[in-house]
Design a protein around this motif. Structure first.
Motif, PDB file in Angstrom:
ATOM      1  N   ARG A 260       0.817  -1.216   0.000  1.00 27.21           N
ATOM      2  CA  ARG A 260       0.000   0.000   0.000  1.00 27.21           C
ATOM      3  C   ARG A 260       0.856   1.275   0.000  1.00 27.21           C
ATOM      4  NH1 ARG A 260      -3.641   1.496   5.146  1.00 27.21           N
ATOM      5  NH2 ARG A 260      -4.721   3.327   4.343  1.00 27.21           N
ATOM      6  N   VAL A 261       1.938   1.260   0.782  1.00 24.17           N
ATOM      7  CA  VAL A 261       2.750   2.471   0.933  1.00 24.17           C
ATOM      8  C   VAL A 261       4.128   2.299   0.261  1.00 24.17           C
ATOM      9  CG1 VAL A 261       3.701   4.119   2.585  1.00 24.17           C
ATOM     10  CG2 VAL A 261       1.556   2.959   3.105  1.00 24.17           C
ATOM     11  N   GLY A 262       4.737   1.129   0.433  1.00 21.66           N
ATOM     12  CA  GLY A 262       5.973   0.832  -0.290  1.00 21.66           C
ATOM     13  C   GLY A 262       7.187   1.608   0.187  1.00 21.66           C
ATOM     14  N   LEU A 263       7.262   1.865   1.507  1.00 23.28           N
ATOM     15  CA  LEU A 263       8.418   2.587   2.072  1.00 23.28           C
ATOM     16  C   LEU A 263       8.923   1.861   3.309  1.00 23.28           C
ATOM     17  CD1 LEU A 263       7.028   6.256   2.095  1.00 23.28           C
ATOM     18  CD2 LEU A 263       8.668   5.276   0.466  1.00 23.28           C
ATOM     19  N   PRO A 264      10.232   1.874   3.564  1.00 20.13           N
ATOM     20  CA  PRO A 264      10.700   1.363   4.852  1.00 20.13           C
ATOM     21  C   PRO A 264      10.129   2.214   5.975  1.00 20.13           C
ATOM     22  CG  PRO A 264      12.522   2.372   3.612  1.00 20.13           C
ATOM     23  CD  PRO A 264      11.308   2.399   2.724  1.00 20.13           C
ATOM     24  N   ALA A 265       9.640   1.567   7.026  1.00 18.65           N
ATOM     25  CA  ALA A 265       8.987   2.316   8.112  1.00 18.65           C
ATOM     26  C   ALA A 265       9.074   1.510   9.396  1.00 18.65           C
ATOM     27  CB  ALA A 265       7.523   2.574   7.769  1.00 18.65           C
ATOM     28  N   LYS A 266       8.915   2.204  10.526  1.00 20.51           N
ATOM     29  CA  LYS A 266       8.791   1.516  11.814  1.00 20.51           C
ATOM     30  C   LYS A 266       7.706   2.220  12.605  1.00 20.51           C
ATOM     31  CE  LYS A 266       9.462  -1.536  14.806  1.00 20.51           C
ATOM     32  NZ  LYS A 266       7.982  -1.694  14.787  1.00 20.51           N
ATOM     33  N   SER A 267       6.831   1.412  13.194  1.00 19.29           N
ATOM     34  CA  SER A 267       5.775   1.984  14.030  1.00 19.29           C
ATOM     35  C   SER A 267       6.011   1.593  15.488  1.00 19.29           C
ATOM     36  CB  SER A 267       4.412   1.474  13.564  1.00 19.29           C
ATOM     37  OG  SER A 267       4.364   0.083  13.720  1.00 19.29           O
ATOM     38  N   GLY A 268       5.301   2.281  16.377  1.00 21.24           N
ATOM     39  CA  GLY A 268       5.393   1.977  17.803  1.00 21.24           C
ATOM     40  C   GLY A 268       4.014   2.059  18.426  1.00 21.24           C
ATOM     41  N   VAL A 269       3.816   1.358  19.550  1.00 19.74           N
ATOM     42  CA  VAL A 269       2.482   1.352  20.166  1.00 19.74           C
ATOM     43  C   VAL A 269       2.140   2.685  20.854  1.00 19.74           C
ATOM     44  CG1 VAL A 269       2.309  -1.156  20.433  1.00 19.74           C
ATOM     45  CG2 VAL A 269       3.313   0.217  22.274  1.00 19.74           C
ATOM     46  N   GLY A 270       3.096   3.601  20.925  1.00 12.25           N
ATOM     47  CA  GLY A 270       2.797   4.948  21.395  1.00 12.25           C
ATOM     48  C   GLY A 270       2.038   5.743  20.343  1.00 12.25           C
ATOM     49  N   GLY A 271       1.937   5.215  19.113  1.00  9.62           N
ATOM     50  CA  GLY A 271       1.187   5.890  18.051  1.00  9.62           C
ATOM     51  C   GLY A 271       2.055   6.541  16.990  1.00  9.62           C
ATOM     52  N   ILE A 273       4.778   6.676  13.776  1.00  9.70           N
ATOM     53  CA  ILE A 273       5.319   5.953  12.620  1.00  9.70           C
ATOM     54  C   ILE A 273       6.438   6.823  12.041  1.00  9.70           C
ATOM     55  CG2 ILE A 273       4.917   5.050  10.287  1.00  9.70           C
ATOM     56  CD1 ILE A 273       2.033   4.560  10.971  1.00  9.70           C
ATOM     57  N   MET A 274       7.577   6.191  11.778  1.00 12.50           N
ATOM     58  CA  MET A 274       8.669   6.868  11.066  1.00 12.50           C
ATOM     59  C   MET A 274       8.842   6.148   9.729  1.00 12.50           C
ATOM     60  SD  MET A 274      12.721   7.091  12.170  1.00 12.50           S
ATOM     61  CE  MET A 274      13.056   5.320  12.044  1.00 12.50           C
ATOM     62  N   ALA A 275       8.691   6.883   8.621  1.00 12.70           N
ATOM     63  CA  ALA A 275       8.864   6.284   7.295  1.00 12.70           C
ATOM     64  C   ALA A 275       9.976   7.033   6.564  1.00 12.70           C
ATOM     65  CB  ALA A 275       7.562   6.363   6.508  1.00 12.70           C
ATOM     66  N   VAL A 276      10.602   6.341   5.617  1.00 13.68           N
ATOM     67  CA  VAL A 276      11.779   6.903   4.952  1.00 13.68           C
ATOM     68  C   VAL A 276      11.631   6.788   3.432  1.00 13.68           C
ATOM     69  CG1 VAL A 276      14.285   6.658   4.658  1.00 13.68           C
ATOM     70  CG2 VAL A 276      13.245   6.245   6.905  1.00 13.68           C
ATOM     71  N   VAL A 277      11.828   7.906   2.745  1.00 14.68           N
ATOM     72  CA  VAL A 277      11.942   7.875   1.283  1.00 14.68           C
ATOM     73  C   VAL A 277      13.435   8.016   1.008  1.00 14.68           C
ATOM     74  CG1 VAL A 277      11.246   8.926  -0.897  1.00 14.68           C
ATOM     75  CG2 VAL A 277       9.708   9.029   1.084  1.00 14.68           C
ATOM     76  N   ASN A 278      14.042   6.931   0.564  1.00 13.84           N
ATOM     77  CA  ASN A 278      15.498   6.869   0.481  1.00 13.84           C
ATOM     78  C   ASN A 278      16.081   8.056  -0.281  1.00 13.84           C
ATOM     79  OD1 ASN A 278      17.937   5.638   1.030  1.00 13.84           O
ATOM     80  ND2 ASN A 278      17.969   4.501  -0.891  1.00 13.84           N
ATOM     81  N   ARG A 279      17.084   8.675   0.301  1.00 13.09           N
ATOM     82  CA  ARG A 279      17.822   9.820  -0.235  1.00 13.09           C
ATOM     83  C   ARG A 279      17.001  11.110  -0.255  1.00 13.09           C
ATOM     84  NH1 ARG A 279      22.496   7.824  -2.652  1.00 13.09           N
ATOM     85  NH2 ARG A 279      23.182   9.966  -2.501  1.00 13.09           N
ATOM     86  N   GLN A 280      15.730  11.052   0.195  1.00 17.20           N
ATOM     87  CA  GLN A 280      14.911  12.258   0.040  1.00 17.20           C
ATOM     88  C   GLN A 280      14.249  12.763   1.319  1.00 17.20           C
ATOM     89  OE1 GLN A 280      12.523  12.546  -3.622  1.00 17.20           O
ATOM     90  NE2 GLN A 280      13.026  10.396  -3.862  1.00 17.20           N
ATOM     91  N   LEU A 281      13.460  11.892   1.977  1.00 14.60           N
ATOM     92  CA  LEU A 281      12.571  12.401   3.028  1.00 14.60           C
ATOM     93  C   LEU A 281      12.493  11.508   4.245  1.00 14.60           C
ATOM     94  CD1 LEU A 281       9.196  12.961   1.149  1.00 14.60           C
ATOM     95  CD2 LEU A 281      10.917  14.702   1.623  1.00 14.60           C
ATOM     96  N   GLY A 282      12.206  12.125   5.381  1.00 14.74           N
ATOM     97  CA  GLY A 282      11.728  11.389   6.537  1.00 14.74           C
ATOM     98  C   GLY A 282      10.305  11.844   6.818  1.00 14.74           C
ATOM     99  N   ILE A 283       9.432  10.889   7.134  1.00 13.97           N
ATOM    100  CA  ILE A 283       8.043  11.209   7.467  1.00 13.97           C
ATOM    101  C   ILE A 283       7.808  10.776   8.913  1.00 13.97           C
ATOM    102  CG2 ILE A 283       5.604  10.730   6.935  1.00 13.97           C
ATOM    103  CD1 ILE A 283       6.555   9.925   4.080  1.00 13.97           C
ATOM    104  N   GLY A 284       7.227  11.666   9.722  1.00 12.12           N
ATOM    105  CA  GLY A 284       6.876  11.312  11.093  1.00 12.12           C
ATOM    106  C   GLY A 284       5.402  11.579  11.310  1.00 12.12           C
ATOM    107  N   VAL A 285       4.671  10.578  11.812  1.00 11.41           N
ATOM    108  CA  VAL A 285       3.249  10.784  12.079  1.00 11.41           C
ATOM    109  C   VAL A 285       2.954  10.313  13.495  1.00 11.41           C
ATOM    110  CG1 VAL A 285       0.909  10.463  11.211  1.00 11.41           C
ATOM    111  CG2 VAL A 285       2.822  10.168   9.664  1.00 11.41           C
ATOM    112  N   TYR A 286       2.079  11.045  14.171  1.00 19.45           N
ATOM    113  CA  TYR A 286       1.646  10.652  15.513  1.00 19.45           C
ATOM    114  C   TYR A 286       0.138  10.647  15.598  1.00 19.45           C
ATOM    115  CZ  TYR A 286       0.259  11.198  20.365  1.00 19.45           C
ATOM    116  OH  TYR A 286      -0.373  11.046  21.567  1.00 19.45           O
TER     117      TYR A 286
END
Ligand code: GLU
Length: 332
Positions: A260-271, A273-286
């Motif tokens: 669905r998203v196609g990016l390396p990511a790690k989530s946590g039970v605190g809510g 998610i950190m996702a990575v667009v290689n060489r370009q972006l970091g995404i953080g959602v809470y």
């Protein structure tokens, strides 16, 4: 760190508008549940919802509660893995933990029957094995160094949420069982209590969606924090960590996420998610409302929306993300 007041490029102004739109679209979705197996986590505000994107040029855009603190929980597993890889290298790291998806719940009290090691560093057993090796390698100073390293990745000093730490230490019986299983299998040789203390502390670090975005952008930027310009992780550690995040980072939802998203990511039970667009972006959602797999409901929806609208999926045939983002960081 005070966020630098960078000039806004046309691309980042567009991304800002998109992030604000996605936030408004999903703000009313209160489906999901708060994690309550760590009693302190059940006190989170279910309405809390923030998005941040950090570009490898150092520009950061945000919407909603992007500066609201929450505990990092399992997102820390990706960063301590990178730390151990840098400290002892691949061979020694993978003598403690494998890199195979497990298909079992994140807190399963089990080892890979073939290797007698945890399946991968993104499940609790694997992360506790990594904590064990960090404790062995760094001694009693291990937590200070984890704190410093994750702080460098976020670009600011981080702190432990003492109440969450104590809540987890008192109730983390499954993790204690995992610790003893690992000690019995000689995955580490230091006392189990010291290792669990380290693991519970790393999970109780307070971060914001903006921190997760900058941490993700540090991985995207081959280990150099793009805001502070300080080197945090080595190239090999980043490559290994992103690979494991891609295959194992989203609990039992990892396969759905990859499609669905196609990016390396790690989530946590605190809510978080950190996702990575290689060489370009970091995404953080809470957003602390989680689905049955333990992933943030609105966090996933936002990442899917970003991936779709910006063409971020690693295997998207148009791959429009690359050309779109080359405009970020270049103010007119
Ligand atoms: N500290 C949590 C635990 O070990 C982390 C779980 C998570 O975020 O997946 O149970």
């Amino acid at each position: 760190m005070d966020r630098p007041n960078l000039p806004r490029s046309p691309a980042s102004i567009e991304i800002q508008a998109l992030v604000v739109r996605l936030h408004a679209t999903h703000a009313g979705d209160l489906t999901g549940h708060l994690a309550d197996y760590i009693p302190e986590l059940a006190k989170a505000d279910p309405a809390g919802f923030g998005i941040a994107i950090a570009h490898a040029s150092g520009e950061v855009v945000t919407a909603g509660d992007a500066l609201t603190p929450f505990t990092i929980q399992s997102v820390s597993k990706a960063l301590t893995l990178a730390m151990l890889l840098d400290l002892v290298g691949r061979e020694e790291t993978y003598s403690a933990v494998g890199v195979q998806p497990s298909g079992d719940p994140f807190n399963a009290i089990m080892l890979d029957p073939r290797t007698k090691r945890p399946f991968n560093p993104m499940v609790n057993a694997g992360a506790i094995a990594v904590a064990g090796r960090l404790r062995e390698t760094l001694g009693p100073d291990a937590f200070t160094q984890i704190l410093a390293c994750l702080g460098e990745a976020a670009g600011r000093e981080l702190q432990v949420d003492q109440a969450v730490f104590e809540s987890e230490r008192e109730t983390g019986h499954r993790n204690r069982a995992i610790g003893h299983l690992l000690r019995a299998a000689d995955v580490f040789t230091v006392p189990v209590d010291d290792v669990l203390d380290l693991y519970f502390r790393q999970c109780s670090l307070l971060v914001t969606a903006t921190d997760l975005a900058v941490m993700g952008a540090t991985l995207a930027n081959i280990g150099t924090n793009p805001v502070t310009r300080r080197d945090v992780f080595g190239m090999e550690a980043v490559r290994e960590t992103l690979s494991v995040m891609f295959t194992c980072g989203m609990y039992d939802g990892a396969g759905d996420w990859a499609c669905r998203v196609g990016l390396p990511a790690k989530s946590g039970v605190g809510g978080g998610i950190m996702a990575v667009v290689n060489r370009q972006l970091g995404i953080g959602v809470y957003s602390p409302l989680l689905d049955a797999a333990g992933n943030s409901v609105r966090g996933q929806a936002c990442c899917a929306g970003l991936a779709e609208e910006l063409g971020l999926h690693a295997f998207d045939s148009t791959n429009s993300g690359s050309s779109f983002f080359s405009g970020m960081g270049h103010a007119p």
